[in-house]
Design an enzyme around this catalytic site. Structure first.
Site, PDB file in Angstrom:
ATOM      1  N   TYR A 120     -18.389   9.184   6.815  1.00 39.35           N
ATOM      2  CA  TYR A 120     -19.305   9.423   5.691  1.00 39.35           C
ATOM      3  C   TYR A 120     -20.120   8.194   5.303  1.00 39.35           C
ATOM      4  CZ  TYR A 120     -15.588   7.377   2.763  1.00 39.35           C
ATOM      5  OH  TYR A 120     -14.640   6.549   2.241  1.00 39.35           O
ATOM      6  N   GLU A 121     -19.685   7.006   5.758  1.00 37.81           N
ATOM      7  CA  GLU A 121     -20.483   5.814   5.477  1.00 37.81           C
ATOM      8  C   GLU A 121     -21.747   5.791   6.331  1.00 37.81           C
ATOM      9  OE1 GLU A 121     -17.746   2.140   5.027  1.00 37.81           O
ATOM     10  OE2 GLU A 121     -16.569   3.625   6.117  1.00 37.81           O
ATOM     11  N   HIS A 178     -12.775   7.837  -7.637  1.00 37.85           N
ATOM     12  CA  HIS A 178     -12.342   6.846  -6.646  1.00 37.85           C
ATOM     13  C   HIS A 178     -11.442   5.792  -7.299  1.00 37.85           C
ATOM     14  CE1 HIS A 178     -12.331   4.678  -2.925  1.00 37.85           C
ATOM     15  NE2 HIS A 178     -12.996   3.650  -3.401  1.00 37.85           N
ATOM     16  N   ASN A 200      -4.197  12.083  -5.910  1.00 35.29           N
ATOM     17  CA  ASN A 200      -4.700  13.017  -6.927  1.00 35.29           C
ATOM     18  C   ASN A 200      -4.358  14.424  -6.478  1.00 35.29           C
ATOM     19  OD1 ASN A 200      -6.979  12.206  -4.901  1.00 35.29           O
ATOM     20  ND2 ASN A 200      -7.511  14.272  -5.605  1.00 35.29           N
ATOM     21  N   HIS A 238     -15.367   4.966   7.983  1.00 37.40           N
ATOM     22  CA  HIS A 238     -15.372   6.416   7.779  1.00 37.40           C
ATOM     23  C   HIS A 238     -16.701   6.979   8.262  1.00 37.40           C
ATOM     24  CE1 HIS A 238     -12.874   4.532   4.648  1.00 37.40           C
ATOM     25  NE2 HIS A 238     -12.111   5.602   4.717  1.00 37.40           N
ATOM     26  N   MET A 262     -10.539  12.144   4.125  1.00 36.52           N
ATOM     27  CA  MET A 262     -11.805  11.918   4.836  1.00 36.52           C
ATOM     28  C   MET A 262     -11.689  10.891   5.957  1.00 36.52           C
ATOM     29  SD  MET A 262     -14.128  11.574   1.431  1.00 36.52           S
ATOM     30  CE  MET A 262     -13.839  12.630  -0.008  1.00 36.52           C
ATOM     31  N   SER A 263     -10.461  10.637   6.417  1.00 36.81           N
ATOM     32  CA  SER A 263     -10.294   9.603   7.445  1.00 36.81           C
ATOM     33  C   SER A 263      -9.265  10.063   8.466  1.00 36.81           C
ATOM     34  CB  SER A 263      -9.820   8.297   6.786  1.00 36.81           C
ATOM     35  OG  SER A 263      -8.502   8.465   6.271  1.00 36.81           O
ATOM     36  N   HIS A 305     -11.579  -1.457   0.260  1.00 35.92           N
ATOM     37  CA  HIS A 305     -11.217  -1.709   1.645  1.00 35.92           C
ATOM     38  C   HIS A 305     -11.619  -3.139   1.975  1.00 35.92           C
ATOM     39  CE1 HIS A 305     -10.255   2.335   3.217  1.00 35.92           C
ATOM     40  NE2 HIS A 305     -11.017   2.741   2.231  1.00 35.92           N
ATOM     41  N   SER A 354      -6.996   3.270   1.688  1.00 36.15           N
ATOM     42  CA  SER A 354      -7.563   2.881   0.386  1.00 36.15           C
ATOM     43  C   SER A 354      -6.503   2.283  -0.529  1.00 36.15           C
ATOM     44  CB  SER A 354      -8.143   4.102  -0.336  1.00 36.15           C
ATOM     45  OG  SER A 354      -9.214   4.634   0.360  1.00 36.15           O
ATOM     46  N   ALA A 359      -5.175   7.497   1.786  1.00 36.90           N
ATOM     47  CA  ALA A 359      -5.083   8.132   0.474  1.00 36.90           C
ATOM     48  C   ALA A 359      -5.584   9.555   0.666  1.00 36.90           C
ATOM     49  CB  ALA A 359      -5.973   7.401  -0.526  1.00 36.90           C
TER      50      ALA A 359
HETATM   51  N1  HPA Z   1     -10.171  14.887  -1.257  1.00 35.68           N
HETATM   52  C1  HPA Z   1     -10.537  14.282  -0.101  1.00 35.68           C
HETATM   53  N2  HPA Z   1     -10.204  13.041   0.192  1.00 35.68           N
HETATM   54  C2  HPA Z   1      -9.459  12.350  -0.702  1.00 35.68           C
HETATM   55  C3  HPA Z   1      -9.044  12.916  -1.910  1.00 35.68           C
HETATM   56  C4  HPA Z   1      -9.428  14.258  -2.199  1.00 35.68           C
HETATM   57  O1  HPA Z   1      -9.086  14.823  -3.252  1.00 35.68           O
HETATM   58  N3  HPA Z   1      -8.314  11.975  -2.563  1.00 35.68           N
HETATM   59  C5  HPA Z   1      -8.286  10.870  -1.768  1.00 35.68           C
HETATM   60  N4  HPA Z   1      -8.980  11.098  -0.640  1.00 35.68           N
END
Ligand code: HPA
Length: 323
Positions: free
Chosen positions: A90-91, A295, A260, A88, A236-237, A66, A35, A118
């Site tokens: 989740y998509e 995001h 984050n 991903h 998530m990847s 992306h 990302s 990320a």
């Molecule tokens: N959690 C899960 N996936 C992420 C996060 C998060 O805080 N930040 C970036 N991808």
């Protein structure tokens, strides 16, 4: 039926042979841009981009931030291919589509794969913006159900049925990344050396990646749970890609950018009874701002750190081939 899930590698390889000039084939190293990190491909000289929709078997990309192309080019004399944008689960993509590009890169001849992502920070020592070299992973979706990317028939009789993961993250590649970070730090790319840095100063963390399915970010209880289980970052990847690469015998290193801090806090932080009691009794209290992750924030940190990541990856690629 297995035949429906076996991707059209032959057609994809034929298309790439048409679209990519021969001096860029076969690529020796693959890079997956996470990302906000598609500018990692700026290290590549003489780039030829092939949009995913021109390659048979690729799914359609949907996540903002992306891109959707393979970029072929040189770093030094080394032919490299970068995935600008990944898929991903989740998509809604089937796992076979998520790992398809990785399997294709392996079929193209990629030997070493550098994956970026990320991630949310769980380790309280990790500042937002820091880079974590992944040493191990914890993949909750893989442990108990048909969500492991290698579930199903093996694609090739050459592939092991049971892929070992104790050596999933290549020591050779990780050492090259750490040495590169050391050199770049000496050159000032990581900014000024903090007063409390130890010698030698290698400004990366080494940590464990927790893979979750998303697309929801973690609740505070989930953040505490993953941290207690030994994870340093969460995302998530990546893990499906690592599995597909390891199945095909490709070496892997992963760099996570902490975009984050995961809001974990204590249980007491999430309870509101105390606030209601204070309100009833008319006690004045400081209102705590509710923290959430967005995001936008994830993409912004990616953009800010993309240049350091880019140099780290370019230096690592150069080092791999000098060896
Ligand atoms: N959690 C899960 N996936 C992420 C996060 C998060 O805080 N930040 C970036 N991808």
């Amino acid at each position: 039926a297995p035949s429906a899930t076996v991707p059209p590698f032959a057609a994809a390889l034929a298309a790439l042979a048409q679209l990519v000039p021969p001096h860029l084939l076969p690529p020796r190293v693959g890079i997956v841009c996470g990302s906000g990190l598609s500018t990692l491909a700026a290290s590549l000289q003489g780039v030829v981009e092939v949009p995913y929709d021109r390659i048979p078997g690729f799914a359609k990309n949907t996540v903002q931030g992306h891109r959707s192309a393979l970029a072929f080019g040189l770093i030094g004399d080394v032919p490299v291919v970068a995935m600008l944008g990944r898929f991903h689960p989740y998509e809604g993509h089937p796992l076979s589509a998520v790992v398809y590009p990785i399997r294709l890169l392996a079929a193209l001849g990629v030997k070493d794969l550098l994956i970026t992502n990320a991630a949310g920070g769980l380790n309280p020592d990790y500042a937002v913006g820091s880079i974590v070299l992944i040493a191990d992973h914890l993949a909750l979706p893989n442990l108990a159900g048909p969500l492991n990317a290698l579930f199903g028939p093996t694609l090739s009789p050459d592939y092991p049925r049971f892929v070992p993961l104790s050596d999933a993250y290549s020591r050779r590649l990780r050492k090259a990344v750490l040495r590169s970070a050391y050199e770049l730090a000496q050159e000032g790319v990581f900014g000024t050396r903090p007063a409390d840095a130890t010698e030698p100063w290698i400004p990366l963390h080494e940590g464990t990646y927790a893979y979750v399915s998303g697309p929801t970010y973690e609740t505070p209880a989930e953040g505490r749970f993953l941290r207690a289980a030994g994870a340093d970052v969460v995302g998530m990847s990546t893990v499906p890609e690592v599995l597909a690469a390891r199945e095909a015998g490709v070496s892997v290193a992963v760099l996570s950018l902490v975009t984050n801090a995961v809001v974990a806090g204590s249980k007491a932080d999430t309870f509101v009874c105390r606030e209601v009691e204070d309100e009833i009794l008319g006690r004045v209290q400081e209102k705590k701002a509710q923290e959430t992750v967005s995001h936008e924030e994830v993409l912004q940190v990616g953009r800010e750190k993309a240049e350091v990541m880019r140099q780290l990856i370019a230096r690592t690629v150069a080092k791999l081939v000098m060896e």
